[in-house]
Design a protein around this motif. Structure first.
Motif, short mmCIF file in Angstrom:
data_model
loop_
_atom_site.label_atom_id
_atom_site.label_comp_id
_atom_site.label_asym_id
_atom_site.label_seq_id
_atom_site.Cartn_x
_atom_site.Cartn_y
_atom_site.Cartn_z
N THR A 177 -9.23 -40.70 14.29
CA THR A 177 -7.89 -40.19 13.97
C THR A 177 -7.64 -40.26 12.46
OG1 THR A 177 -7.08 -40.97 16.11
CG2 THR A 177 -5.43 -40.44 14.44
N ALA A 178 -8.01 -41.40 11.86
CA ALA A 178 -7.85 -41.56 10.41
C ALA A 178 -8.72 -40.55 9.65
CB ALA A 178 -8.21 -42.98 10.00
N THR A 179 -9.94 -40.33 10.13
CA THR A 179 -10.84 -39.38 9.49
C THR A 179 -10.28 -37.96 9.55
OG1 THR A 179 -12.76 -40.75 10.06
CG2 THR A 179 -13.20 -38.46 9.49
N ASN A 180 -9.72 -37.60 10.70
CA ASN A 180 -9.13 -36.27 10.85
C ASN A 180 -7.93 -36.08 9.92
OD1 ASN A 180 -10.98 -35.61 12.84
ND2 ASN A 180 -9.62 -36.14 14.53
N LEU A 181 -7.09 -37.11 9.81
CA LEU A 181 -5.93 -37.01 8.93
C LEU A 181 -6.37 -36.89 7.47
CD1 LEU A 181 -2.87 -37.04 8.50
CD2 LEU A 181 -2.99 -39.54 8.43
N LEU A 182 -7.38 -37.65 7.11
CA LEU A 182 -7.91 -37.59 5.75
C LEU A 182 -8.43 -36.19 5.43
CD1 LEU A 182 -8.64 -39.21 3.17
CD2 LEU A 182 -10.82 -39.75 4.27
N SER A 183 -9.14 -35.59 6.36
CA SER A 183 -9.66 -34.23 6.18
C SER A 183 -8.52 -33.22 6.04
CB SER A 183 -10.55 -33.85 7.36
OG SER A 183 -11.00 -32.52 7.26
N THR A 184 -7.48 -33.40 6.85
CA THR A 184 -6.32 -32.50 6.79
C THR A 184 -5.61 -32.62 5.45
OG1 THR A 184 -6.00 -32.66 9.19
CG2 THR A 184 -4.13 -31.91 7.89
N LEU A 185 -5.43 -33.86 4.96
CA LEU A 185 -4.80 -34.08 3.66
C LEU A 185 -5.62 -33.44 2.54
CD1 LEU A 185 -3.57 -37.79 3.88
CD2 LEU A 185 -2.15 -35.79 3.38
N SER A 186 -6.94 -33.58 2.61
CA SER A 186 -7.82 -33.00 1.59
C SER A 186 -7.71 -31.49 1.58
CB SER A 186 -9.26 -33.44 1.86
OG SER A 186 -10.15 -32.84 0.95
N SER A 187 -7.71 -30.86 2.76
CA SER A 187 -7.59 -29.40 2.85
C SER A 187 -6.25 -28.94 2.32
CB SER A 187 -7.77 -28.96 4.30
OG SER A 187 -9.06 -29.28 4.78
N CYS A 188 -5.21 -29.71 2.64
CA CYS A 188 -3.87 -29.37 2.17
C CYS A 188 -3.78 -29.45 0.65
CB CYS A 188 -2.86 -30.32 2.82
SG CYS A 188 -1.13 -29.91 2.52
N LEU A 189 -4.41 -30.48 0.08
CA LEU A 189 -4.40 -30.64 -1.37
C LEU A 189 -5.17 -29.51 -2.04
CD1 LEU A 189 -3.53 -32.29 -3.79
CD2 LEU A 189 -5.57 -33.71 -3.50
N LYS A 190 -6.29 -29.10 -1.46
CA LYS A 190 -7.05 -27.98 -2.01
C LYS A 190 -6.21 -26.71 -2.02
CE LYS A 190 -11.66 -29.65 -0.68
NZ LYS A 190 -12.82 -29.47 0.23
N ALA A 191 -5.46 -26.48 -0.94
CA ALA A 191 -4.62 -25.29 -0.86
C ALA A 191 -3.51 -25.34 -1.91
CB ALA A 191 -4.02 -25.16 0.54
N ALA A 192 -2.93 -26.54 -2.10
CA ALA A 192 -1.86 -26.70 -3.10
C ALA A 192 -2.41 -26.49 -4.51
CB ALA A 192 -1.23 -28.08 -2.98
N TYR A 193 -3.61 -27.03 -4.79
CA TYR A 193 -4.23 -26.85 -6.11
C TYR A 193 -4.51 -25.37 -6.37
CZ TYR A 193 -5.09 -31.76 -7.37
OH TYR A 193 -4.95 -33.07 -7.75
N LYS A 194 -5.05 -24.69 -5.38
CA LYS A 194 -5.37 -23.27 -5.55
C LYS A 194 -4.10 -22.47 -5.79
CE LYS A 194 -7.75 -19.38 -3.33
NZ LYS A 194 -8.52 -18.95 -2.13
#
Length: 217
Positions: A149-166
């Motif tokens: 569960t923690a790994t999935n949330l971490l992956s989601t946060l990373s993807s969200c940050l990439k989208a925000a940066y782009k």
């Protein structure tokens, strides 16, 4: 139900009906956990992400949504705006993890669907070229029950940050860097089926008050 607020810290509220969960043998809910951790993090540099925010990230942010990048940027601007300014800085986050975060949306919407609490600590190092998300998961379960569960949330946060940066034309790359794994043992291991919430609060307190020192050393 008449919701009577008996304690409040920032946006975190404890209601009269929550007080029964403070009796021995009770499983803590997100209101109690959020209130305690927010109280500990108050007036520190540590960012607290409440379970309600984490559940929103897990179940409401859809990469297929045309407004996904906007939603991600709005989330980071509200929770930790410094991460969107790629100058040298470091951000510490504590995130209570509930096992329901990995459930399907339908299962997640069922009241009481979660069975276990743990804590995710992120130490985010931001620079003009690289954003590194160091992370460690603190789980009082001997089986590290909430790891996926923690790994999935971490992956989601990373993807969200990439989208925000782009979306904001930030060129800083993003990398994930796990800290040495924490293994719960001895007095840090629960021996019952209900005290995980208290362990999560204690882990958060130790991280917040000793933010520069890993808890597992």
């Amino acid at each position: 139900m008449n919701l009577v607020v008996v304690a409040q810290c920032q946006d975190q509220q404890v209601y009269e009906h929550d007080l029964r969960l403070l009796r021995p043998g009770q499983w803590l809910n997100d209101n109690i956990i959020s209130f305690f951790i927010e109280s500990i993090a108050l007036d520190t540099s540590v960012v607290f992400l409440s379970p309600s925010i984490s559940s929103f990230i897990s179940h409401q942010l859809d990469p297929e949504d045309e407004d996904y990048a906007d939603e991600c940027m709005n989330f980071f601007q509200g929770a930790m705006p410094q991460i969107l300014n790629p100058t040298k800085s470091e951000i510490n986050l504590v995130i209570p993890i509930n096992s329901s975060f990995s459930d399907s949306h339908a299962a997640f919407m069922q009241p009481g669907s979660g069975t276990h609490w743990s804590l995710l600590h992120l130490k985010v190092s931001v620079s003009s070229t690289t954003t590194t998300i160091h992370h460690v998961h603190y789980d009082s379960s001997p089986s590290n029950f909430n790891l996926s569960t923690a790994t999935n949330l971490l992956s989601t946060l990373s993807s969200c940050l990439k989208a925000a940066y782009k979306h904001k034309s930030i060129t800083s790359s993003i990398s994930l860097s796990p800290l040495p794994p924490f293994t719960s043992s001895g007095p840090m291991k629960q021996t019952d089926g209900y005290s995980c919430g208290w362990f999560t609060i204690f882990f958060a307190r130790a991280v917040i008050l000793n933010v520069d020192e890993p808890l597992y050393d």
